[in-house]
Design a protein around this motif. Structure first.
Motif, short mmCIF file in Angstrom:
data_model
loop_
_atom_site.label_atom_id
_atom_site.label_comp_id
_atom_site.label_asym_id
_atom_site.label_seq_id
_atom_site.Cartn_x
_atom_site.Cartn_y
_atom_site.Cartn_z
N LYS A 291 0.48 4.28 -4.70
CA LYS A 291 0.21 5.52 -5.44
C LYS A 291 1.40 5.94 -6.30
O LYS A 291 1.23 6.23 -7.49
CB LYS A 291 -0.20 6.64 -4.49
CG LYS A 291 -0.65 7.90 -5.22
CD LYS A 291 -1.24 8.94 -4.27
CE LYS A 291 -1.73 10.16 -5.04
NZ LYS A 291 -2.35 11.17 -4.14
N ASP B 230 0.83 -1.21 0.00
CA ASP B 230 0.00 0.00 0.00
C ASP B 230 0.87 1.26 0.00
O ASP B 230 0.50 2.27 -0.58
CB ASP B 230 -0.90 0.02 1.24
CG ASP B 230 -2.24 -0.66 1.01
OD1 ASP B 230 -2.81 -0.47 -0.08
OD2 ASP B 230 -2.71 -1.38 1.90
N ILE C 202 -6.56 9.88 -8.05
CA ILE C 202 -6.22 8.77 -8.95
C ILE C 202 -7.38 8.49 -9.89
O ILE C 202 -7.20 8.32 -11.11
CB ILE C 202 -5.86 7.51 -8.13
CG1 ILE C 202 -4.55 7.71 -7.37
CG2 ILE C 202 -5.77 6.29 -9.04
CD1 ILE C 202 -3.31 7.83 -8.23
N ARG C 203 -8.59 8.44 -9.35
CA ARG C 203 -9.77 8.18 -10.19
C ARG C 203 -9.98 9.28 -11.23
O ARG C 203 -10.34 9.02 -12.37
CB ARG C 203 -11.02 8.05 -9.32
CG ARG C 203 -11.15 6.70 -8.62
CD ARG C 203 -12.49 6.59 -7.92
NE ARG C 203 -12.71 5.25 -7.41
CZ ARG C 203 -13.32 4.28 -8.07
NH1 ARG C 203 -13.77 4.50 -9.29
NH2 ARG C 203 -13.49 3.08 -7.54
N VAL D 255 -5.68 2.36 -3.12
CA VAL D 255 -5.17 3.41 -4.00
C VAL D 255 -6.25 3.90 -4.97
O VAL D 255 -6.26 5.08 -5.35
CB VAL D 255 -3.92 2.92 -4.78
CG1 VAL D 255 -4.28 1.81 -5.76
CG2 VAL D 255 -3.25 4.08 -5.49
N TYR D 256 -7.19 3.03 -5.32
CA TYR D 256 -8.22 3.43 -6.28
C TYR D 256 -9.40 4.15 -5.61
O TYR D 256 -10.32 4.59 -6.29
CB TYR D 256 -8.69 2.22 -7.08
CG TYR D 256 -7.54 1.56 -7.81
CD1 TYR D 256 -6.84 2.25 -8.80
CD2 TYR D 256 -7.11 0.28 -7.47
CE1 TYR D 256 -5.77 1.67 -9.46
CE2 TYR D 256 -6.03 -0.31 -8.13
CZ TYR D 256 -5.37 0.38 -9.12
OH TYR D 256 -4.29 -0.18 -9.76
N ASP D 257 -9.34 4.25 -4.28
CA ASP D 257 -10.32 5.08 -3.57
C ASP D 257 -9.89 6.54 -3.54
O ASP D 257 -10.66 7.41 -3.14
CB ASP D 257 -10.48 4.57 -2.12
CG ASP D 257 -11.13 3.20 -2.06
OD1 ASP D 257 -11.92 2.88 -2.97
OD2 ASP D 257 -10.84 2.44 -1.11
N ASP D 258 -8.66 6.78 -3.96
CA ASP D 258 -8.12 8.14 -3.98
C ASP D 258 -8.80 8.93 -5.10
O ASP D 258 -8.67 8.59 -6.28
CB ASP D 258 -6.61 8.07 -4.21
CG ASP D 258 -5.93 9.42 -4.10
OD1 ASP D 258 -6.55 10.43 -4.47
OD2 ASP D 258 -4.76 9.47 -3.66
#
Length: 451
Positions: free
Chosen positions: A353, A349, A373-374, A367-370
């Motif tokens: 990022k 983790d 990033i999305r 990381v994809y909850d950031d």
């Protein structure tokens, strides 16, 4: 036959994670320098591919080596040669200390004892990150890429879903304001309007080079959405089913909208054709997003569009691909422990990022909850949706796959080239495939049918 679904695989995953113990609710920060101190000066050997995810980890390697004093030596090898090179190294007790494991190699590597179970190291607090948290990986990925027979061997690395990449500007010029939702739309509406051989412009490209690219990325990709499969529930060929025949017939008909010589195209040629405006659509791994967005390798700019793979009569069943990193059993004990430290770091983790920002695709959920990033990476939403839903493993993971893949690649290519008909090629694959499975004990109870 849908050999493994996420729901079924979750049982094995639950057993594997339970054996490793629950993840701590709030763990202390890992002092990786302290953990690596006894192994300072150790050199690790690993094979990497010439793909964005590996270039991304290479960018981050200097920081790992600075923190740990462990040197990571890598050799970049074409995907089609990787398994053979690793197997030769294992059989010859070579220098590989880390195994790069494709999801269809996990059974072969595990059953031959070439890779070590994670549990050999995870119980040793002196070399294990207190934030290891196996539940932080997408369950689908940890199960498919790292787990065999209920035992976890590797941690997900460079994993991806099949996506539809397309040229929004080309589609708009042809009168389309959105990408195709189904394969039927690709065939009947989009590809014809987007194809103009006189301008050397084609609607679609399907990487189909003989080898694993042909057997998995081309042949198998057209079975699942049409309700077909390679094998039935008894591990006999299912290629003569009407659903499998429909998928392979569809692929053959779609070739008139593909560039000439498509049977010799690997991933690089397919991605480059879209990047240079020669084709309007490709179905490719999410890992190639950095290549398509890099102005040094792509002319697309704002014209790049990303969507889920089209749905077939059986629904939307995108391809699933990727790898895990595992400790090689042949390495000396000290090297194995150093390899375990590196594998944890590379899949953690903590660097997820930076890894994504460098061009990689992490198997970690957080990381994809950031939001950043999305917002920045348009491939994330369709990729994560497919991983959360769970997709069938469209390639069997059993140890017999490499031999079967060669058969599928040979006759899959012959079908596309018109050297044999879809029916003739399917029968030949079935006969030869069943001979392999007979020899390997899948019809006399010596082998389990499902893993």
């Amino acid at each position: 036959m849908r050999l493994l679904r996420h729901a079924a695989g979750a049982v094995a995953l639950a057993l594997a994670t339970a054996a490793l113990g629950p993840a701590p609710a709030k763990a202390e920060a890992w002092d990786i320098a302290k953990a690596a101190a006894p192994y300072k000066g150790t050199e690790l050997h690993v094979i990497f591919l010439d793909r964005p995810g590996y270039r991304a980890i290479i960018k981050l390697l200097p920081e790992f080596e600075k923190q740990t004093g462990i040197k990571v030596s890598y050799e970049i090898v074409p995907y089609e040669n990787t398994r053979e090179k690793e197997v030769l190294n294992f059989n010859g007790q070579g220098d590989l200390s880390i195994a790069l494991v494709d999801l269809v190699w996990i059974g072969e590597f595990a059953e031959n004892g070439w890779i070590q179970p994670v549990s050999k190291f995870s119980g040793d607090a002196s070399i294990t990150d207190p934030n290891l948290n196996l539940k932080g990986f997408f369950p689908l990925l940890l199960d498919a890429f790292g787990t065999w027979g209920g035992t976890t061997y590797g941690l997900p690395f460079d994993n991806y879903s099949g996506l539809l990449f397309y040229n929004k500007c080309m589609l708009k010029s042809a009168g389309f304001d959105k990408p195709p939702a189904t394969w039927d739309e690709v065939m009947t509406t989009y590809a014809p309007k987007l194809t103009d051989p006189a301008k050397k412009q084609y609607g679609y490209a399907l990487q189909s080079l003989r080898g694993e690219t042909q057997s998995a990325d081309s042949f198998m990709r057209m079975l699942w959405p049409f309700g077909g499969s390679l094998l039935d529930k008894t591990f006999h060929s299912n290629l003569m089913s009407k659903e499998s025949q429909a998928g392979l017939d569809f692929r053959q008909k779609l070739m008139k909208y593909m560039p000439p010589g498509i049977v010799s195209w690997d991933h690089a040629e397919s991605v480059n054709a879209l990047a240079q405006g020669q084709v309007a659509m490709i179905t490719e791994w999410s890992a190639f997003y950095p290549t398509l967005t890099d102005p040094k390798t792509s002319k697309l700019g704002d014209c790049l569009g990303v969507a889920p793979e089209p749905a077939g009569p059986a629904g939307r069943l995108p391809a699933l691909g990727g790898f895990s990193l595992a400790v090689a059993s042949q390495a000396p004990e000290k090297v194995q422990k150093a390899a375990w430290i590196f594998i944890q770091w590379a899949t953690s983790d903590a660097i997820a990022k930076p890894y994504v920002e460098a061009g990689g695709v992490s198997g970690r959920t957080a990381v994809y909850d950031d939001p950043a990033i999305r917002a920045h990476y348009s491939f994330v939403e369709p990729m994560v949706a497919s991983w959360q839903k769970g997709v069938p493993e469209f390639r069997p993971r059993f140890p017999s796959w490499p031999a079967i893949s060669e058969i599928v690649a040979e006759f899959g290519s012959k079908i596309m080239l018109g050297e044999v008909s879809v029916e003739q090629g399917s029968k030949e694959i079935g006969t030869r495939m069943e001979a392999v499975l007979q020899k390997d004990g899948y019809y006399d109870g010596k082998k389990k049918l499902l893993q």
